[in-house]
Scaffold this motif. Sequence first.
Motif, PDB file in Angstrom:
ATOM      1  N   ARG A   1     -65.523  65.117 109.842  1.00  0.00           N
ATOM      2  CA  ARG A   1     -65.151  64.775 108.456  1.00  0.00           C
ATOM      3  C   ARG A   1     -65.170  65.974 107.520  1.00  0.00           C
ATOM      4  O   ARG A   1     -64.643  65.898 106.413  1.00  0.00           O
ATOM      5  CB  ARG A   1     -66.040  63.641 107.913  1.00  0.00           C
TER       6      ARG A   1
ATOM      7  N   TRP B   1     -72.273  48.371 105.413  1.00  0.00           N
ATOM      8  CA  TRP B   1     -73.163  49.189 104.576  1.00  0.00           C
ATOM      9  C   TRP B   1     -72.852  49.025 103.095  1.00  0.00           C
ATOM     10  O   TRP B   1     -71.691  49.087 102.689  1.00  0.00           O
ATOM     11  CB  TRP B   1     -73.026  50.671 104.950  1.00  0.00           C
TER      12      TRP B   1
ATOM     13  N   GLU C   1     -67.272  49.317 108.953  1.00  0.00           N
ATOM     14  CA  GLU C   1     -66.917  50.483 109.763  1.00  0.00           C
ATOM     15  C   GLU C   1     -66.609  50.055 111.199  1.00  0.00           C
ATOM     16  O   GLU C   1     -67.403  49.359 111.829  1.00  0.00           O
ATOM     17  CB  GLU C   1     -68.080  51.477 109.733  1.00  0.00           C
TER      18      GLU C   1
ATOM     19  N   ARG D   1     -66.447  61.245  99.270  1.00  0.00           N
ATOM     20  CA  ARG D   1     -67.236  60.004  99.227  1.00  0.00           C
ATOM     21  C   ARG D   1     -66.295  58.841  98.971  1.00  0.00           C
ATOM     22  O   ARG D   1     -65.907  58.557  97.841  1.00  0.00           O
ATOM     23  CB  ARG D   1     -68.292  60.104  98.122  1.00  0.00           C
TER      24      ARG D   1
HETATM   25  C1  BG6 Z   1     -73.406  54.482 107.004  1.00  0.00           C
HETATM   26  C2  BG6 Z   1     -74.821  54.477 107.512  1.00  0.00           C
HETATM   27  O1  BG6 Z   1     -72.543  54.430 108.093  1.00  0.00           O
HETATM   28  O2  BG6 Z   1     -73.150  55.677 106.281  1.00  0.00           O
HETATM   29  C3  BG6 Z   1     -75.788  54.658 106.351  1.00  0.00           C
HETATM   30  O3  BG6 Z   1     -75.072  53.280 108.210  1.00  0.00           O
HETATM   31  C4  BG6 Z   1     -75.440  55.916 105.574  1.00  0.00           C
HETATM   32  O4  BG6 Z   1     -77.122  54.724 106.840  1.00  0.00           O
HETATM   33  C5  BG6 Z   1     -73.978  55.833 105.147  1.00  0.00           C
HETATM   34  O5  BG6 Z   1     -76.282  56.031 104.437  1.00  0.00           O
HETATM   35  C6  BG6 Z   1     -73.482  57.059 104.360  1.00  0.00           C
HETATM   36  O6  BG6 Z   1     -73.709  58.212 105.076  1.00  0.00           O
HETATM   37  P1  BG6 Z   1     -73.346  59.629 104.453  1.00  0.00           P
HETATM   38  O7  BG6 Z   1     -73.782  60.633 105.474  1.00  0.00           O
HETATM   39  O8  BG6 Z   1     -71.869  59.643 104.222  1.00  0.00           O
HETATM   40  O9  BG6 Z   1     -74.114  59.714 103.160  1.00  0.00           O
END
Ligand code: BG6
Length: 273
Positions: free
Chosen positions: A82, A224, A249, A57
Motif C-alpha cells: 500500500r 472494522w 475487508e 486513509r
Molecule cells: C484493520 C485492522 O484491518 O485495519 C485494524 O483489523 C486496524 O486492527 C485497521 O486498526 C487500520 O489499520 P492501519 O494500519 O491502516 O491503521
Amino acid sequence: MIKLKKFDNGFEYLEIINKSASAKIALQGAHIFSFKRDSELLWVSEKSKFENGTAIRGGVPICWPQFGLQKNSELKQHGYARTSLWELVNTKEEEELSIVTLKLKNSKHKHFDYESEVTITFYIGYELKMHLKTKNTDDKPMKITQALHTYFRISNISNISIIGLKNKSYFDTVDAKIKKQNSDISISSEVDRIYQEVDSDIVLQDNDKKIIIKNTNSSSVIVWNPWIEKCHNMKDVKDDAYKNFVCIESANASKDFITLHKDEIHTLITKII
Ligand code: BG6
C-alpha cells in the motif's frame, strides 16, 4: 477516458471516466480512492495525506503480503504494497467499462525475500471489481495473507447493518477472543473482527441503500470501525470520522492464509454491486 493526473506535490493518480462510473486510483499502492456511480461509494478521510510513503486513509488499501501484524514477521502492519509504487501495465476501454491493470514494481522486500509477480486489475463499470493476483516465481514456497481493505462511505454508523455473517465464528481483535456471530451486525462500539469460513455474499444495508459484496477465493472477512477513542488517537482522521465509514475487508487472513509453490497463482477477487 483514462488520464494520468498529479496533485500539486507530484503524487500521481489515474482518473477513469466512462458512461457507468468514474474512479481515481493512486499509483502508490494501486490504491483506488474514489469510485462514483450514482454517488461516491468509498470513504476517504479529509485529513488523509496524499504523499509518498504514507498510505491513503480510506478507499481500498491493498494489504499485501501480510494482513495485520504477525508473529515471527518483521513486516509492518498490512505489509508494504500500500505504500509501494505500482506501474500501469494494461488498459482497455469500452463505453460502459474501463479495465486497468497495475503491477507492483518491487514485490521483493528485505523482510519478504521472494520473487513474485503481483498485479491488480480494476473493472470500473456500474460494478467495481478488483482482482488481486499473486504469482510465486521463486523456488521456495511462499506464504501470504492479504486484504482488499475497503472503506465504505455510509450515511451514519447508526443507520447500517451488515448481513451475511450470522452464525460465523470470528476472532475479536478488541479482546483477543474467538466468538460466534448471533445476529446481523449493527455497530455501537469499537468493532475489529476477523470472520472465518465465510461462503456467502455480504450485504451492507444503509437505510434503504444496499451494497452487495461478493468475494471469490477468499473465506475471511474483516469488519472494522475504530469508534470514538481510537479515532481520537489516529492522526489522519477527524474525531467523528467513525460515523462516516465502515470497513468490510475481503481477505485471506488468519487460518485462510495462502501458500504458493513455484509458478502457482492465487487471485483474490471482490465484486461490489
Ligand atoms: C484493520 C485492522 O484491518 O485495519 C485494524 O483489523 C486496524 O486492527 C485497521 O486498526 C487500520 O489499520 P492501519 O494500519 O491502516 O491503521
